[in-house]
Design a protein around this motif. Sequence first.
Motif, PDB file in Angstrom:
ATOM      1  N   PHE A   1       5.437  29.861  30.028  1.00 27.26           N
ATOM      2  CA  PHE A   1       4.685  30.699  29.091  1.00 27.26           C
ATOM      3  C   PHE A   1       4.611  30.001  27.733  1.00 27.26           C
ATOM      4  CE2 PHE A   1       4.211  34.023  25.906  1.00 27.26           C
ATOM      5  CZ  PHE A   1       3.139  34.727  26.420  1.00 27.26           C
TER       6      PHE A   1
ATOM      7  N   ARG B   1      -3.884  26.656  21.807  1.00 29.81           N
ATOM      8  CA  ARG B   1      -4.268  26.635  23.225  1.00 29.81           C
ATOM      9  C   ARG B   1      -5.567  25.850  23.351  1.00 29.81           C
ATOM     10  NH1 ARG B   1      -1.065  27.464  27.008  1.00 29.81           N
ATOM     11  NH2 ARG B   1      -2.350  28.838  28.294  1.00 29.81           N
TER      12      ARG B   1
ATOM     13  N   LYS C   1      -2.918  34.961  35.003  1.00 25.94           N
ATOM     14  CA  LYS C   1      -2.740  36.121  34.132  1.00 25.94           C
ATOM     15  C   LYS C   1      -2.879  35.739  32.666  1.00 25.94           C
ATOM     16  CE  LYS C   1       0.562  39.838  33.145  1.00 25.94           C
ATOM     17  NZ  LYS C   1       1.882  40.416  33.493  1.00 25.94           N
ATOM     18  N   TYR C   2      -2.440  34.523  32.333  1.00 24.23           N
ATOM     19  CA  TYR C   2      -2.457  34.089  30.931  1.00 24.23           C
ATOM     20  C   TYR C   2      -3.502  33.013  30.676  1.00 24.23           C
ATOM     21  CZ  TYR C   2       1.729  36.883  30.602  1.00 24.23           C
ATOM     22  OH  TYR C   2       2.610  37.936  30.635  1.00 24.23           O
ATOM     23  N   GLU C   3      -4.630  33.137  31.373  1.00 22.92           N
ATOM     24  CA  GLU C   3      -5.722  32.182  31.204  1.00 22.92           C
ATOM     25  C   GLU C   3      -6.390  32.309  29.850  1.00 22.92           C
ATOM     26  OE1 GLU C   3      -8.410  30.510  34.882  1.00 22.92           O
ATOM     27  OE2 GLU C   3      -8.471  32.625  34.409  1.00 22.92           O
TER      28      GLU C   3
ATOM     29  N   SER D   1      -4.757  37.380  26.388  1.00 27.02           N
ATOM     30  CA  SER D   1      -3.604  37.801  27.187  1.00 27.02           C
ATOM     31  C   SER D   1      -2.312  37.203  26.650  1.00 27.02           C
ATOM     32  CB  SER D   1      -3.806  37.408  28.652  1.00 27.02           C
ATOM     33  OG  SER D   1      -3.979  36.014  28.790  1.00 27.02           O
ATOM     34  N   VAL D   2      -2.360  35.953  26.175  1.00 29.52           N
ATOM     35  CA  VAL D   2      -1.175  35.338  25.569  1.00 29.52           C
ATOM     36  C   VAL D   2      -0.809  36.053  24.273  1.00 29.52           C
ATOM     37  CG1 VAL D   2      -0.227  33.226  24.560  1.00 29.52           C
ATOM     38  CG2 VAL D   2      -1.621  33.095  26.632  1.00 29.52           C
TER      39      VAL D   2
ATOM     40  N   THR E   1       0.817  39.484  24.895  1.00 28.50           N
ATOM     41  CA  THR E   1       2.213  39.431  25.337  1.00 28.50           C
ATOM     42  C   THR E   1       3.136  39.014  24.200  1.00 28.50           C
ATOM     43  OG1 THR E   1       1.619  39.011  27.632  1.00 28.50           O
ATOM     44  CG2 THR E   1       3.798  38.294  26.941  1.00 28.50           C
TER      45      THR E   1
ATOM     46  N   GLN F   1       9.310  35.957  27.685  1.00 29.34           N
ATOM     47  CA  GLN F   1       8.492  35.994  28.898  1.00 29.34           C
ATOM     48  C   GLN F   1       8.737  34.767  29.772  1.00 29.34           C
ATOM     49  OE1 GLN F   1       6.478  38.846  29.465  1.00 29.34           O
ATOM     50  NE2 GLN F   1       6.614  37.981  31.513  1.00 29.34           N
TER      51      GLN F   1
END
Length: 462
Positions: free
Chosen positions: A25, A44, A383-385, A389-390, A393, A407
Amino acid sequence: MSTDYVPAMTFHPQPQPGTPSPWAFPAPERAALGNGITVLHCHRPGQQLVAVEVLLDAPLAAEPEGLDGVAAILARALNEGTDTLTAEEFAGELERAGATLDAHADHPCIRVALEVPASRLQRGLTLLSDALRAPALPAEEIERLVANRLDEIVHEQANPARRAAKALYAELFEAADRLSRPRSGTADTVKSIDRAAVKAFYDAHVRPATTTVVVVGDLTGVDLPALLESTLGTWTGTTAEPSAHAPVTGDDRGRVLIVDRPGSVQTQLLIGRIGPDRHDPVWAAQILGTYCLGGTLTSRLDRVLREEKGYTYGVRAFAQPLRSAADGSGRSLIAISGSVDTASTAPALADTWTILRTLAAEGLTDAERDEAVQFLVGVAPLKYETAGSVAGTLADQVEQYLADDYQAEVYRQLAELSTAAATEAVVAAFPPERLVTVLVGDAAAIEADVRALGIGEVTVVS
């Protein structure tokens, strides 16, 4: 024309799944602005839609007595203009920037989410800063938002799932605990909210010194510290200590509450109790065990209630953090949720209790454990594409007073957990004698059979 030729086919072995490896993560970097805002940022590459999450230290427990819902109205009003832009102009500026701005209030805080293309990040952050620094909170817009919320409450009353959740929270928690009451307020409290109440709540709780901002996306070529200082850093306000969250306590003695819905052809089930939150070392094992119990179409609950018996289109088991604190005194709601046809209400409950007791007696199988790990760990990269979403979380971790690498550590634990550990955790999470069962359905049709199950004292309310 005939031929004796037969084509040859080569069959290759079916690929087998590999051993899951922990998902790395993304690790954020931390910084602080001159006005006291805490910043977490994560580069990212390739994520051209930058996600920004803002956590405002305005918990629902801080709402004045009789004004439940004022935090939700404030959150919605942050989109309704600033000291220099009307609501229409503000919406137009967001659209021109290709940005979206949403906000909602929950028990720990108000969360504001901005998504904006990396090429227009400065404009997006400027609009976000203006919304936080000087929201217009126009009286006519507050009145409209209040009216909208009152309309929502009417629709919620007609929604069995929402009625079940409202009843369960009221049953589990003392009336004085804000957890016992709807997050966005009731008709009686919302109708008392006006601009003065919203402005007073903003003035009392929204300030940079207790705000955290999470930024995730492709930050190539962006001088983020300078950009944040020139936008969010211009917001000024008084210093304050962060809010203290009271420990969560609940009454989860086994019992049944039937919310009467005469003539209903289905019964909404919500079976819950209070359990540990993410600070507890058992959390990862509880995720794994709960997934095996009711996290997918192949879980035990679905296999029996849906596939074998045909009672339902699906039943799910889950754990949802409620209110956390750094000292670990927070708790989560552990629950089983679904709906069945009216005639199947008692049989479905009886089978659910049988599933739980069998689980305690026999445990999970290695095959169930392996399938769950393969999914939970293997799905992480998908899930964290997105940056959103990142960012979401990371914001959850801040909201719940968890470490920045939390995480990542959970995924590492999931890959290593044994079947026995997952069994122990899920059995502890769902003890049949300590489950509060809420049924929203036709009481006249289901009450007698439910009482005969002996799963707890039965109360009927309208």
